[in-house]
Design an enzyme around this catalytic site. Structure first.
Site, PDB file in Angstrom:
ATOM      1  N   ASP A   1      -9.040  -2.165  16.689  1.00  0.00           N
ATOM      2  CA  ASP A   1      -9.052  -0.802  16.164  1.00  0.00           C
ATOM      3  C   ASP A   1     -10.386  -0.138  16.509  1.00  0.00           C
ATOM      4  O   ASP A   1     -11.448  -0.758  16.418  1.00  0.00           O
ATOM      5  CB  ASP A   1      -8.860  -0.854  14.642  1.00  0.00           C
ATOM      6  CG  ASP A   1      -8.499   0.512  14.072  1.00  0.00           C
ATOM      7  OD1 ASP A   1      -7.393   0.673  13.555  1.00  0.00           O
ATOM      8  OD2 ASP A   1      -9.346   1.435  14.126  1.00  0.00           O
TER       9      ASP A   1
ATOM     10  N   ASN B   1       1.561   0.937   7.713  1.00  0.00           N
ATOM     11  CA  ASN B   1       1.681   2.196   6.979  1.00  0.00           C
ATOM     12  C   ASN B   1       2.890   2.964   7.505  1.00  0.00           C
ATOM     13  O   ASN B   1       3.058   3.096   8.713  1.00  0.00           O
ATOM     14  CB  ASN B   1       0.425   3.045   7.178  1.00  0.00           C
ATOM     15  CG  ASN B   1      -0.793   2.423   6.542  1.00  0.00           C
ATOM     16  OD1 ASN B   1      -0.716   1.881   5.446  1.00  0.00           O
ATOM     17  ND2 ASN B   1      -1.921   2.480   7.230  1.00  0.00           N
TER      18      ASN B   1
ATOM     19  N   GLY C   1      -0.751   7.303   4.899  1.00  0.00           N
ATOM     20  CA  GLY C   1      -1.789   7.688   5.850  1.00  0.00           C
ATOM     21  C   GLY C   1      -1.501   7.194   7.257  1.00  0.00           C
ATOM     22  O   GLY C   1      -2.431   6.953   8.025  1.00  0.00           O
ATOM     23  N   GLN C   2      -0.217   7.032   7.599  1.00  0.00           N
ATOM     24  CA  GLN C   2       0.111   6.588   8.969  1.00  0.00           C
ATOM     25  C   GLN C   2      -0.439   7.608   9.956  1.00  0.00           C
ATOM     26  O   GLN C   2      -0.090   8.790   9.908  1.00  0.00           O
ATOM     27  CB  GLN C   2       1.628   6.440   9.144  1.00  0.00           C
ATOM     28  CG  GLN C   2       1.979   5.884  10.519  1.00  0.00           C
ATOM     29  CD  GLN C   2       3.483   5.787  10.792  1.00  0.00           C
ATOM     30  OE1 GLN C   2       4.304   6.136   9.957  1.00  0.00           O
ATOM     31  NE2 GLN C   2       3.830   5.316  11.981  1.00  0.00           N
ATOM     32  N   SER C   3      -1.305   7.150  10.860  1.00  0.00           N
ATOM     33  CA  SER C   3      -2.046   8.082  11.707  1.00  0.00           C
ATOM     34  C   SER C   3      -1.412   8.266  13.086  1.00  0.00           C
ATOM     35  O   SER C   3      -1.566   9.311  13.701  1.00  0.00           O
ATOM     36  CB  SER C   3      -3.489   7.594  11.863  1.00  0.00           C
ATOM     37  OG  SER C   3      -3.494   6.235  12.264  1.00  0.00           O
TER      38      SER C   3
ATOM     39  N   HIS D   1       2.847   0.245  13.980  1.00  0.00           N
ATOM     40  CA  HIS D   1       1.711  -0.650  14.204  1.00  0.00           C
ATOM     41  C   HIS D   1       1.356  -1.373  12.916  1.00  0.00           C
ATOM     42  O   HIS D   1       1.479  -0.823  11.826  1.00  0.00           O
ATOM     43  CB  HIS D   1       0.491   0.086  14.773  1.00  0.00           C
ATOM     44  CG  HIS D   1       0.021   1.280  13.989  1.00  0.00           C
ATOM     45  ND1 HIS D   1       0.699   2.467  13.932  1.00  0.00           N
ATOM     46  CD2 HIS D   1      -1.092   1.468  13.232  1.00  0.00           C
ATOM     47  CE1 HIS D   1       0.032   3.339  13.186  1.00  0.00           C
ATOM     48  NE2 HIS D   1      -1.063   2.744  12.739  1.00  0.00           N
TER      49      HIS D   1
ATOM     50  N   HIS E   1      -1.765  -3.446  10.976  1.00  0.00           N
ATOM     51  CA  HIS E   1      -3.212  -3.686  10.920  1.00  0.00           C
ATOM     52  C   HIS E   1      -3.456  -5.115  10.435  1.00  0.00           C
ATOM     53  O   HIS E   1      -2.905  -5.513   9.405  1.00  0.00           O
ATOM     54  CB  HIS E   1      -3.889  -2.742   9.916  1.00  0.00           C
ATOM     55  CG  HIS E   1      -3.795  -1.284  10.246  1.00  0.00           C
ATOM     56  ND1 HIS E   1      -4.822  -0.594  10.842  1.00  0.00           N
ATOM     57  CD2 HIS E   1      -2.811  -0.376  10.056  1.00  0.00           C
ATOM     58  CE1 HIS E   1      -4.471   0.682  10.994  1.00  0.00           C
ATOM     59  NE2 HIS E   1      -3.254   0.843  10.518  1.00  0.00           N
TER      60      HIS E   1
END
Lengths: 114, 114
Positions: free
Chosen positions: B30, B87, B93-95, B100, B102
């Site tokens: 990340d 997420n 807060g999935q960006s 994906h 983490h």
């Protein structure tokens, strides 16, 4: 009778608020919820953590993960969102040595994730 | 060329610090690490989030989860522990709208998980 509290829940020897179960997995509400929706998903088969999983468990892990997404929809939190996670070992604060995933939603989740 | 940044990383069109890859998944560090070890795992195949997965993806999801455990060991954090999470949607807060996971370790993770 197993010493493992999650094996006992899976076997129905300890009562829990079950939201989903099938031949492979059981999902029930966390007794110390950290969000309006906080559900634990476990395999019926005992496995100490994700670190204890092997190639033979791929189907089970995929199924458990997909069931989490189904529960997200049945709980009505899929659109706003949710966090799905598993803790492995002491640094993560894994509290019960039986693989479990936490599904949390119904509120804004913060970053970093703990 | 896809508009999706994670599809571009999977295709090698954007450089990233890749720690593992095979025909199904890619894992890379990340860019904004929240722990000494912070790795993202993605399927090569585009999927908006876990909520977009279907029965056909069970093998892929299981494989990705098991690869996370393998990386936990290769990163030397399996014994002390790590947190693995995904997420889904805005509340979490999935960006990036490409599924994906983490993987975070190398420090004590706190509770609640965000």
């Amino acid at each position: 009778m197993s010493d493992c509290i999650f094996c006992q829940i899976a076997a129905g020897q300890i009562e829990s608020d079950i939201v989903y179960e099938d031949e492979l997995v059981v999902a029930f509400r966390d007794l110390n919820p950290q969000a309006p929706t906080h559900i634990l998903l476990i395999p019926r088969q005992h496995m100490g953590s994700l670190d204890a999983a092997s190639d033979e468990d791929i189907q089970l892990l995929g199924h458990l993960t997909l069931v989490a997404a189904q529960i997200g929809r049945s709980e009505g939190i899929a659109e706003d969102g949710y966090r799905l996670l598993t803790n492995v070992g002491p640094d993560a604060g894994q509290s019960v040595p039986h693989l479990h995933f936490h599904l949390l939603g119904g509120r804004v989740m913060h970053w970093p994730p703990g």
